[in-house]
Design an enzyme around this catalytic site. Structure first.
Site, PDB file in Angstrom:
ATOM      1  N   HIS A  46       0.898  -1.114   0.105  1.00 31.66           N
ATOM      2  CA  HIS A  46       0.003   0.128   0.037  1.00 31.66           C
ATOM      3  C   HIS A  46       0.806   1.183  -0.045  1.00 31.66           C
ATOM      4  O   HIS A  46       0.571   2.274   0.749  1.00 31.66           O
ATOM      5  CB  HIS A  46      -1.018   0.128   1.133  1.00 31.66           C
ATOM      6  CG  HIS A  46      -1.825  -1.127   1.309  1.00 31.66           C
ATOM      7  ND1 HIS A  46      -2.055  -2.186   0.600  1.00 31.66           N
ATOM      8  CD2 HIS A  46      -2.631  -1.453   2.011  1.00 31.66           C
ATOM      9  CE1 HIS A  46      -2.863  -3.088   0.742  1.00 31.66           C
ATOM     10  NE2 HIS A  46      -3.496  -2.812   1.950  1.00 31.66           N
ATOM     11  N   ASP A 121      -6.658  -3.750  -2.658  1.00 31.49           N
ATOM     12  CA  ASP A 121      -6.945  -3.448  -1.364  1.00 31.49           C
ATOM     13  C   ASP A 121      -8.633  -3.620  -0.968  1.00 31.49           C
ATOM     14  O   ASP A 121      -9.083  -2.646  -0.468  1.00 31.49           O
ATOM     15  CB  ASP A 121      -6.398  -2.245  -0.674  1.00 31.49           C
ATOM     16  CG  ASP A 121      -6.543  -2.075   0.631  1.00 31.49           C
ATOM     17  OD1 ASP A 121      -6.484  -3.138   1.445  1.00 31.49           O
ATOM     18  OD2 ASP A 121      -6.422  -1.088   1.302  1.00 31.49           O
TER      19      ASP A 121
END
Length: 177
Positions: A46, A121
């Site tokens: 991320h 995600d």
């Protein structure tokens, strides 16, 4: 966090300021130290900012034997808090949505091979579950169904990323890792 709250920030820009790229950089360097000491690989997931990507490259230089893998997400490649201004808290996610310069740096990392994979995600949180108060609002949103359409639209059509590189970014590389 408390400084930004106290200043009255209530939008996605304030959320980004409360969780600045510096915190990502520190976490990445800490992960590098720990992974190097443990002699294990590290997956940096991320990445949301130019500073985070820089740190990910730095730790590879500091620990040449370290197996480092770098990932970013669709939303960090395609959204900025300015784009989402005035549209509610649907864009609240961790790490936060950043600025255009961060989007540009992440795309540069995708294009030059510094970023190893891209993920959605997928962390579903409906906008109505977020409410209208930034700080207690839940972070996250869906995205799995957008993985290939966004990478083809933004990567292939807009930036000339090859289809085989897209397949590597969203499928082959994460599967091999």
């Amino acid at each position: 966090l408390e400084r930004v709250k106290k200043a009255g920030g209530t939008d996605l820009k304030a959320y980004s300021q409360a969780r600045p790229p510096l915190t990502e950089r520190l976490s990445i360097h800490e992960a590098g130290v720990l992974a190097s000491s443990a002699r294990t690989r590290v997956n940096l997931l991320h990445l949301s900012s130019a500073e985070a990507l820089e740190a990910a490259i730095e730790i590879e230089g500091l620990y040449p034997d370290l197996d480092v893998r770098r990932e970013t997400t669709l939303h960090h490649l395609c959204l900025t808090y300015d784009m989402l201004e005035g549209q509610g808290l649907g864009g609240k996610v961790n790490p936060p949505i950043r600025e255009q310069k961060d989007v540009d740096a992440l795309w540069a990392g995708v294009m030059n091979g510094t970023i190893d994979w891209v993920a959605s995600d997928h962390a579903c949180c409906l906008e109505e579950e977020k409410g209208d108060d930034l700080w207690p609002a839940l972070p996250g949103f869906g995205g799995t169904s957008l993985l290939y359409p966004v990478m083809i639209s933004e990567g292939f059509h807009r930036r000339g990323l090859s289809l085989s590189r897209i397949a590597d970014l969203v499928s082959t590389n994460p599967a091999q890792a």
